[in-house]
Design a protein around this motif. Structure first.
Motif, PDB file in Angstrom:
ATOM      1  N   UNK A  17       0.829  -1.203   0.000  1.00 39.39           N
ATOM      2  CA  UNK A  17       0.000   0.000   0.000  1.00 39.39           C
ATOM      3  C   UNK A  17       0.863   1.252   0.000  1.00 39.39           C
ATOM      4  N   UNK A  18       1.960   1.220   0.698  1.00 41.35           N
ATOM      5  CA  UNK A  18       2.849   2.390   0.736  1.00 41.35           C
ATOM      6  C   UNK A  18       3.435   2.712  -0.636  1.00 41.35           C
ATOM      7  N   UNK A  19       3.536   1.699  -1.492  1.00 41.16           N
ATOM      8  CA  UNK A  19       4.111   1.897  -2.819  1.00 41.16           C
ATOM      9  C   UNK A  19       3.058   2.121  -3.903  1.00 41.16           C
ATOM     10  N   UNK A  20       1.780   2.012  -3.549  1.00 38.35           N
ATOM     11  CA  UNK A  20       0.713   2.097  -4.548  1.00 38.35           C
ATOM     12  C   UNK A  20       0.627   3.487  -5.179  1.00 38.35           C
ATOM     13  N   UNK A  21       0.280   3.482  -6.480  1.00 35.40           N
ATOM     14  CA  UNK A  21      -0.042   4.718  -7.172  1.00 35.40           C
ATOM     15  C   UNK A  21      -1.471   4.599  -7.693  1.00 35.40           C
ATOM     16  N   UNK A  22      -2.239   5.682  -7.691  1.00 32.68           N
ATOM     17  CA  UNK A  22      -3.636   5.611  -8.112  1.00 32.68           C
ATOM     18  C   UNK A  22      -3.785   5.117  -9.554  1.00 32.68           C
ATOM     19  N   UNK A  23      -4.617   4.110  -9.730  1.00 35.91           N
ATOM     20  CA  UNK A  23      -4.943   3.589 -11.060  1.00 35.91           C
ATOM     21  C   UNK A  23      -6.389   3.107 -11.024  1.00 35.91           C
ATOM     22  N   UNK A  24      -7.283   3.837 -11.670  1.00 37.38           N
ATOM     23  CA  UNK A  24      -8.696   3.495 -11.612  1.00 37.38           C
ATOM     24  C   UNK A  24      -8.964   2.179 -12.346  1.00 37.38           C
ATOM     25  N   UNK A  25      -9.563   1.241 -11.636  1.00 37.87           N
ATOM     26  CA  UNK A  25      -9.911  -0.049 -12.220  1.00 37.87           C
ATOM     27  C   UNK A  25     -11.408  -0.323 -12.138  1.00 37.87           C
ATOM     28  N   UNK A  26     -12.062   0.346 -11.184  1.00 37.55           N
ATOM     29  CA  UNK A  26     -13.453  -0.001 -10.921  1.00 37.55           C
ATOM     30  C   UNK A  26     -14.252   1.216 -10.489  1.00 37.55           C
ATOM     31  N   UNK A  27     -15.444   1.350 -11.057  1.00 38.76           N
ATOM     32  CA  UNK A  27     -16.424   2.314 -10.588  1.00 38.76           C
ATOM     33  C   UNK A  27     -17.579   1.550  -9.963  1.00 38.76           C
ATOM     34  N   UNK A  28     -18.080   2.049  -8.862  1.00 32.19           N
ATOM     35  CA  UNK A  28     -19.311   1.508  -8.289  1.00 32.19           C
ATOM     36  C   UNK A  28     -20.358   2.604  -8.317  1.00 32.19           C
ATOM     37  N   UNK A  29     -21.460   2.343  -9.007  1.00 30.07           N
ATOM     38  CA  UNK A  29     -22.498   3.338  -9.208  1.00 30.07           C
ATOM     39  C   UNK A  29     -23.750   3.001  -8.406  1.00 30.07           C
ATOM     40  N   UNK A  30     -24.239   3.983  -7.663  1.00 27.62           N
ATOM     41  CA  UNK A  30     -25.555   3.925  -7.032  1.00 27.62           C
ATOM     42  C   UNK A  30     -26.428   4.967  -7.745  1.00 27.62           C
ATOM     43  N   UNK A  73     -17.812   9.281 -19.692  1.00 31.51           N
ATOM     44  CA  UNK A  73     -16.979   9.485 -20.871  1.00 31.51           C
ATOM     45  C   UNK A  73     -15.577   9.918 -20.497  1.00 31.51           C
ATOM     46  N   UNK A  74     -15.465  10.786 -19.477  1.00 30.32           N
ATOM     47  CA  UNK A  74     -14.147  11.216 -19.005  1.00 30.32           C
ATOM     48  C   UNK A  74     -13.370  10.051 -18.407  1.00 30.32           C
ATOM     49  N   UNK A  75     -14.040   9.252 -17.592  1.00 31.60           N
ATOM     50  CA  UNK A  75     -13.363   8.141 -16.916  1.00 31.60           C
ATOM     51  C   UNK A  75     -12.843   7.123 -17.922  1.00 31.60           C
ATOM     52  N   UNK A  76     -13.665   6.803 -18.928  1.00 31.56           N
ATOM     53  CA  UNK A  76     -13.297   5.740 -19.865  1.00 31.56           C
ATOM     54  C   UNK A  76     -12.405   6.217 -21.000  1.00 31.56           C
ATOM     55  N   UNK A  77     -12.180   7.519 -21.096  1.00 23.93           N
ATOM     56  CA  UNK A  77     -11.393   8.048 -22.204  1.00 23.93           C
ATOM     57  C   UNK A  77     -10.014   7.400 -22.280  1.00 23.93           C
ATOM     58  N   UNK A  78      -9.354   7.285 -21.130  1.00 24.52           N
ATOM     59  CA  UNK A  78      -8.010   6.708 -21.100  1.00 24.52           C
ATOM     60  C   UNK A  78      -7.915   5.504 -20.176  1.00 24.52           C
ATOM     61  N   UNK A  79      -9.057   4.932 -19.828  1.00 29.74           N
ATOM     62  CA  UNK A  79      -9.075   3.768 -18.942  1.00 29.74           C
ATOM     63  C   UNK A  79      -9.907   2.668 -19.582  1.00 29.74           C
ATOM     64  N   UNK A  80      -9.261   1.847 -20.376  1.00 34.86           N
ATOM     65  CA  UNK A  80      -9.963   0.799 -21.105  1.00 34.86           C
ATOM     66  C   UNK A  80     -10.194  -0.404 -20.185  1.00 34.86           C
ATOM     67  N   UNK A  81     -11.210  -1.196 -20.517  1.00 32.42           N
ATOM     68  CA  UNK A  81     -11.581  -2.397 -19.746  1.00 32.42           C
ATOM     69  C   UNK A  81     -11.928  -2.070 -18.296  1.00 32.42           C
ATOM     70  N   UNK A  82     -12.507  -0.909 -18.110  1.00 35.04           N
ATOM     71  CA  UNK A  82     -12.945  -0.517 -16.773  1.00 35.04           C
ATOM     72  C   UNK A  82     -14.069  -1.436 -16.317  1.00 35.04           C
ATOM     73  N   UNK A  83     -14.033  -1.849 -15.040  1.00 39.51           N
ATOM     74  CA  UNK A  83     -15.133  -2.597 -14.459  1.00 39.51           C
ATOM     75  C   UNK A  83     -16.106  -1.643 -13.783  1.00 39.51           C
ATOM     76  N   UNK A  84     -17.398  -1.776 -14.081  1.00 41.90           N
ATOM     77  CA  UNK A  84     -18.414  -0.906 -13.490  1.00 41.90           C
ATOM     78  C   UNK A  84     -19.469  -1.762 -12.799  1.00 41.90           C
ATOM     79  N   UNK A  85     -19.590  -1.595 -11.504  1.00 43.07           N
ATOM     80  CA  UNK A  85     -20.608  -2.277 -10.714  1.00 43.07           C
ATOM     81  C   UNK A  85     -21.797  -1.339 -10.563  1.00 43.07           C
ATOM     82  N   UNK A  86     -22.981  -1.803 -10.970  1.00 43.67           N
ATOM     83  CA  UNK A  86     -24.200  -1.014 -10.792  1.00 43.67           C
ATOM     84  C   UNK A  86     -25.018  -1.668  -9.688  1.00 43.67           C
ATOM     85  N   UNK A  87     -25.317  -0.879  -8.675  1.00 49.22           N
ATOM     86  CA  UNK A  87     -25.994  -1.414  -7.502  1.00 49.22           C
ATOM     87  C   UNK A  87     -27.046  -0.428  -7.036  1.00 49.22           C
ATOM     88  N   UNK A  88     -27.571  -0.628  -5.839  1.00 48.67           N
ATOM     89  CA  UNK A  88     -28.629   0.241  -5.346  1.00 48.67           C
ATOM     90  C   UNK A  88     -28.738   0.131  -3.829  1.00 48.67           C
TER      91      UNK A  88
END
Length: 380
Positions: A17-30, A73-88
């Motif tokens: 965790x101390x060495x991690x750099x931010x890299x978006x892999x997943x969005x969770x949408x409510x 559209x902004x998120x996926x512009x440079x982040x291919x194969x993004x995982x998106x969880x749709x929940x409620x």
């Protein structure tokens, strides 16, 4: 079932965790939190949840689809194969559900649906064409499930699953995967040994497999079944979390944490442990890497060497109001809002950076029983 830490546990996980750099892999949408069920243990619509107290607010607050699509559209512009969880709530009650999923697929995102399974039947073709996996909540054999979610709900959900399986067979398709999750609580834990039998009786021609987190896809299956312990906290830890957030992150928390409080877990944990061990033996599953369920419920300090959460480096959560958070369950520490801020400004902004910096060295007192703490850091 939740597992103990693997290779990245203890000090190795801390260093990771101390060495991690931010890299978006997943969005969770409510996109909304509307739901057609009133499950007693739910932290949104249940006995201690917020929405049951403010139903009109829950109905009113749904994400504007045009604003959401612009942000996605902004998120996926440079982040291919993004995982998106749709929940409620129940995600298919969102008034723009079809448009949202169609747009995500046009942006090459992989869409995962967390659903109560009640509304599948009229959307079978759409689900077949657009969803990678469904996680469907079933709370035990029919009498247990219906006592939690309402009379007739087990029958409805199973009929919907049937329709989806038959369409998969007709098309000879592997996707979407169909996963059933039984949340173990005081309302249903005595039925855990009977659950697999009940499902196999209901689906006699299908392959029903108990999920093995070490070898999740080694066996062919029509239905995968996961047993998930209830997420919970104590009143003392919840209040200490609120104090911690105020003192260290200058954040006044919402009442959301109160929906997770269990003053008495209400489970004979030794009986549950015995029943689970018998079930796993019958199913031929190696349990050496599973957490001890008795310790899970009786020793909240024990995190089974999973001492860090990696979610803030890989995940962003968007709530029904457009507010953006690092945490899937606690709408407290806010990065910004999709109506006002860009993805890049929030993902790389001062608030996100400060939150990650804090979590490199400290944990939040609400996190010990969160599913994100039990996510595999190597494959998040």
């Amino acid at each position: 079932m939740l597992t103990k830490a693997g290779r990245l546990g203890g000090t190795a996980l801390v260093e990771h965790v101390r060495q991690l750099k931010p890299q978006i892999k997943q969005l969770t949408l409510f996109p909304s939190e509307l739901c057609n069920y009133r499950c007693s243990f739910c932290h949104i619509w249940g006995e201690t949840g917020w929405a049951l107290k403010e139903p009109q607010r829950a109905i009113r607050e749904q994400l504007d689809i045009d604003v959401l699509k612009r942000f996605l559209g902004e998120v996926t512009e440079n982040n291919k194969n993004l995982g998106v969880i749709i929940t409620g709530g129940e995600p298919m009650l969102y008034k723009h559900f079809t448009e949202l999923v169609t747009y995500l697929r046009s942006r090459k995102a992989n869409v995962y649906l967390l659903t109560n399974g009640s509304l599948i039947k009229n959307r079978v073709e759409f689900i077949m064409e657009n969803i990678v996996a469904l996680n469907i909540s079933i709370d035990g054999p029919e009498e247990f499930h219906d006592s939690i979610r309402g009379k007739g709900s087990f029958k409805t959900i199973c009929e919907n699953i049937d329709a989806l399986i038959q369409e998969k067979r007709r098309r000879k398709k592997m996707f979407p995967f169909i996963n059933i999750t039984m949340v173990l609580s005081k309302y249903n834990y005595k039925s855990v040994k009977d659950f697999m039998r009940a499902l196999r009786e209901r689906f006699p021609s299908e392959s029903v497999v108990l999920h093995d987190s070490r070898n999740p896809w080694m066996k062919r299956r029509d239905l995968s079944v996961n047993l998930a312990p209830l997420l919970f906290t104590t009143p003392e830890r919840g209040q200490a979390y609120a104090d911690q957030m105020k003192e260290h992150l200058n954040c006044d928390v919402s009442p959301a944490w109160q929906g997770f409080v269990e003053e008495d877990i209400g489970i004979d944990t030794l009986e549950l442990k015995r029943d689970l061990e018998e079930l796993w033996a019958e199913e031929g599953i190696d349990t050496s890497h599973f957490v001890d369920i008795h310790d899970y419920f009786t020793d909240i300090e024990n995190v089974f060497e999973r001492s860090k959460c990696v979610a803030p480096w890989h995940e962003m959560v968007i709530r029904r109001t457009g507010d953006v958070y690092p945490c899937v369950d606690l709408p407290d520490y806010k990065y910004g809002n999709i109506y006002e801020n860009s993805f890049q400004d929030m993902w790389e902004g001062e608030r996100a950076t400060a939150f990650r910096d804090y979590l490199r060295d400290d944990n939040l007192l609400m996190c010990n029983r969160c599913t994100r703490m039990f996510a595999d850091a190597e494959s998040f």
